[in-house]
Each structure stands twice: as C-alpha cells, then as structure tokens.
Design an enzyme around this catalytic site. Structure first.
Site, PDB file in Angstrom:
ATOM      1  N   ASN A   9      84.783  -2.598  40.520  1.00 19.95           N
ATOM      2  CA  ASN A   9      84.480  -3.703  39.600  1.00 19.95           C
ATOM      3  C   ASN A   9      83.233  -3.313  38.821  1.00 19.95           C
ATOM      4  OD1 ASN A   9      83.925  -6.050  38.286  1.00 19.95           O
ATOM      5  ND2 ASN A   9      83.507  -7.279  40.127  1.00 19.95           N
ATOM      6  N   LYS A  11      81.958  -4.860  36.356  1.00 25.54           N
ATOM      7  CA  LYS A  11      81.216  -6.029  35.853  1.00 25.54           C
ATOM      8  C   LYS A  11      80.824  -5.801  34.378  1.00 25.54           C
ATOM      9  CE  LYS A  11      79.909  -6.988  40.572  1.00 25.54           C
ATOM     10  NZ  LYS A  11      78.945  -7.528  41.521  1.00 25.54           N
ATOM     11  N   HIS A  97      85.982 -14.253  41.424  1.00 20.32           N
ATOM     12  CA  HIS A  97      84.773 -13.535  41.859  1.00 20.32           C
ATOM     13  C   HIS A  97      83.630 -14.550  41.960  1.00 20.32           C
ATOM     14  CE1 HIS A  97      81.372 -10.849  41.994  1.00 20.32           C
ATOM     15  NE2 HIS A  97      82.213  -9.886  42.310  1.00 20.32           N
ATOM     16  N   GLU A  99      80.676 -14.397  41.105  1.00 17.57           N
ATOM     17  CA  GLU A  99      79.867 -14.507  39.887  1.00 17.57           C
ATOM     18  C   GLU A  99      80.519 -15.450  38.876  1.00 17.57           C
ATOM     19  OE1 GLU A  99      79.425 -10.290  39.275  1.00 17.57           O
ATOM     20  OE2 GLU A  99      78.111 -10.202  41.024  1.00 17.57           O
ATOM     21  N   GLU A 168      84.125 -11.263  50.027  1.00 19.15           N
ATOM     22  CA  GLU A 168      82.846 -10.812  49.473  1.00 19.15           C
ATOM     23  C   GLU A 168      81.772 -11.827  49.841  1.00 19.15           C
ATOM     24  OE1 GLU A 168      83.200  -7.815  46.062  1.00 19.15           O
ATOM     25  OE2 GLU A 168      83.236  -9.792  45.166  1.00 19.15           O
TER      26      GLU A 168
HETATM   27  P1  13P Z   1      78.082  -4.650  44.812  1.00 14.81           P
HETATM   28  O1  13P Z   1      78.922  -3.548  45.400  1.00 14.81           O
HETATM   29  O2  13P Z   1      77.233  -4.202  43.675  1.00 14.81           O
HETATM   30  O3  13P Z   1      77.330  -5.396  45.863  1.00 14.81           O
HETATM   31  O4  13P Z   1      79.110  -5.699  44.162  1.00 14.81           O
HETATM   32  C1  13P Z   1      80.149  -6.153  44.939  1.00 14.81           C
HETATM   33  C2  13P Z   1      81.056  -6.926  44.079  1.00 14.81           C
HETATM   34  O5  13P Z   1      80.716  -8.002  43.634  1.00 14.81           O
HETATM   35  C3  13P Z   1      82.362  -6.334  43.748  1.00 14.81           C
HETATM   36  O6  13P Z   1      83.189  -7.268  43.149  1.00 14.81           O
END
Ligand code: 13P
Length: 254
Positions: A9, A11, A97, A99, A168
């Site tokens: 991901n 992002k 997700h 976020e 997560e």
């Molecule tokens: P990190 O691996 O940067 O902690 O992010 C995890 C994540 O949100 C993957 O979707």
C-alpha cells in the site's frame, strides 16, 4: 487452500520517476521465481495505475486500488468506481483502511457497501479491520473487530467467502510498533472464529493478512503463524530491497 498475498500500500507516495525505478528493481528481483499460490499486489495512488499497468507486464505483480466508491457511476465528485479500477488493470482493491475510517469518517456500513460494489465489479476487496490503542487497552478490541466483520457479513451474505480481510491494529500503523507475533496470531484466530460462526467453509477459504509496520526482518515469522495468510505493507513497500525481501520470504513459509 488459501492464497498467500503480499500487498504493497503506497498510500500518498510515488511519482513518475520513482514508480519507474521501483518497477525495474522489483521486476529484476522477482523474475524467475515460481510464485504458485502466492500473489504480489501493488496498490499505488489511482492516478498512477495506468503507468504502472504498462510497467508491470513482465512481472508477477498484480494491481489493486487503495479505495473504491460505493457508487457505480454518477455525480460523485472525486470518487473512483470499481469499473474504472478494472479498466486500469486492477484485480483487487483495499477498502476500509483505518486512514479512511478515521480521517474520512467511513462507517462499518459504508465499508461493507464498498466491498459489495467491488465484488459486483469483479474486484476482490481487501477489507481492513483493527482496533485503536485505547480500544485494545480497555478490552474492547474483540467487540470492535467483531462489529467491523459482522457488518460485512450482513451485507455480503454468501459472497463473504470471496473477500480478503486484513488485520491492521491502528496503533501499529506507521509507528514502528509491530504487533508481537502472538498478538497478531491471536487477532487472526479471533477473526477466523467470527467467520467460522457464520460458516465453516468461509473461515477456511478467506485469507487474512497482517499489516502494521511490517519489515523484512519480521515478515517471515509472521507468515509462519497458522492464521496469517499474508501481509499488507505500507512504509516498507516504498523501499525496493525491503519489499523484495518481504515478498520472497512468503516463499519460505507454509
Ligand atoms: P506501515 O507498514 O507503514 O505501518 O503501514 C501499514 C498500512 O497501513 C498498510 O495498509
């Protein structure tokens, strides 16, 4: 029976030059490897899907969206539909997700509805669930995760077997705090148990990925856990050597 998935991901990261360099490094590192029931999936910002689709042709990498609209088409400014993701070569899409749940107030019902739309468009939704630090510390974790999953079960019914879940823990995302292997396995076992209450076969079939500060050094041991079927990788997926090591470690696990 369950596929092993390694999902990157990206992002809000990447640009034309970065993407090109990353793809040639990954292509080099992943070629001539027999992946069998393993899949490597890249979820870049949607704007780069077309570029990456062109660069991926000689690699085992599949594409995924980072989010999908609940709607199929219409007056929804800024949204991206499942059909659009399909046209750009996606096989998967993330939904729910944290976020997006936290920053965009996405509810369990909206996440479930997005998963339903994704399936209707021929995409496999990777549905993210997980608890905050406060929810874990106050003993609410299982109830929170159960609700997140139950909303999806209620919405998808028999189609629940066609999705992927990703656990997560929010406190482990981008913090460098990976859940311990036992914490991760316990949560995955709980998630599988919730699915089992719905239907035994579904629990056996659905892959459950772990995400949250995954690094090359932690990947192998996580993947050896009986209920961890893959990894959802954020920060480490932006470093080609790290992501290659994580992907390759999936070959050494069960
Ligand atoms: P990190 O691996 O940067 O902690 O992010 C995890 C994540 O949100 C993957 O979707």
């Amino acid at each position: 029976m369950r596929k092993k998935l390694i999902v990157a991901n990206w992002k809000l990261n990447g640009n034309w030059a970065f993407n090109e360099a990353m793809m040639s490094e990954l292509a080099l590192g992943l070629k001539q490897v027999q992946w069998h029931d393993r899949e490597i999936i890249l979820c870049p910002p949607a704007i780069y899907l077309q570029q990456l689709n062109g660069l991926l042709s000689d690699t085992p990498i599949l594409l995924g969206g980072q989010d999908v609209s609940e709607q199929f088409f219409g007056a929804y400014t800024g949204e991206i539909s499942g059909q659009m993701l399909k046209e750009l070569g996606c096989r998967y899409t993330l939904v729910g997700h944290s976020e997006r749940r936290v920053r965009h107030q996405e509810t369990n019902e909206l996440v479930a509805s997005k998963a339903k739309t994704a399936l209707a468009c021929g995409l496999i939704p990777v549905i993210c669930v997980g608890e905050t630090r406060e929810e874990r510390d106050s003993g609410m974790m299982n109830a929170v995760i159960q609700q997140q999953i139950q909303s999806v079960i209620n919405c998808l019914k028999a189609d629940i077997s066609d999705v992927v879940f990703a656990y997560e823990p929010i406190w482990a995302i981008g913090t460098g705090l990976t859940a311990s292997v036992n914490q991760a396995q316990d949560a995955h076992e709980f998630i599988r148990g919730v699915l089992k209450q719905h239907e035994e076969l579904c629990a056996q079939k659905v892959s459950i990925l772990y995400g949250g500060s995954v690094k090359a050094e932690s990947a192998q041991v996580l993947l050896e856990m009986p209920d961890i079927d893959g990894l959802l990788v954020g920060g480490s997926s932006l470093i080609s050597s790290e992501f290659l090591a994580i992907s390759l470690s999936s070959l050494n696990s069960k």
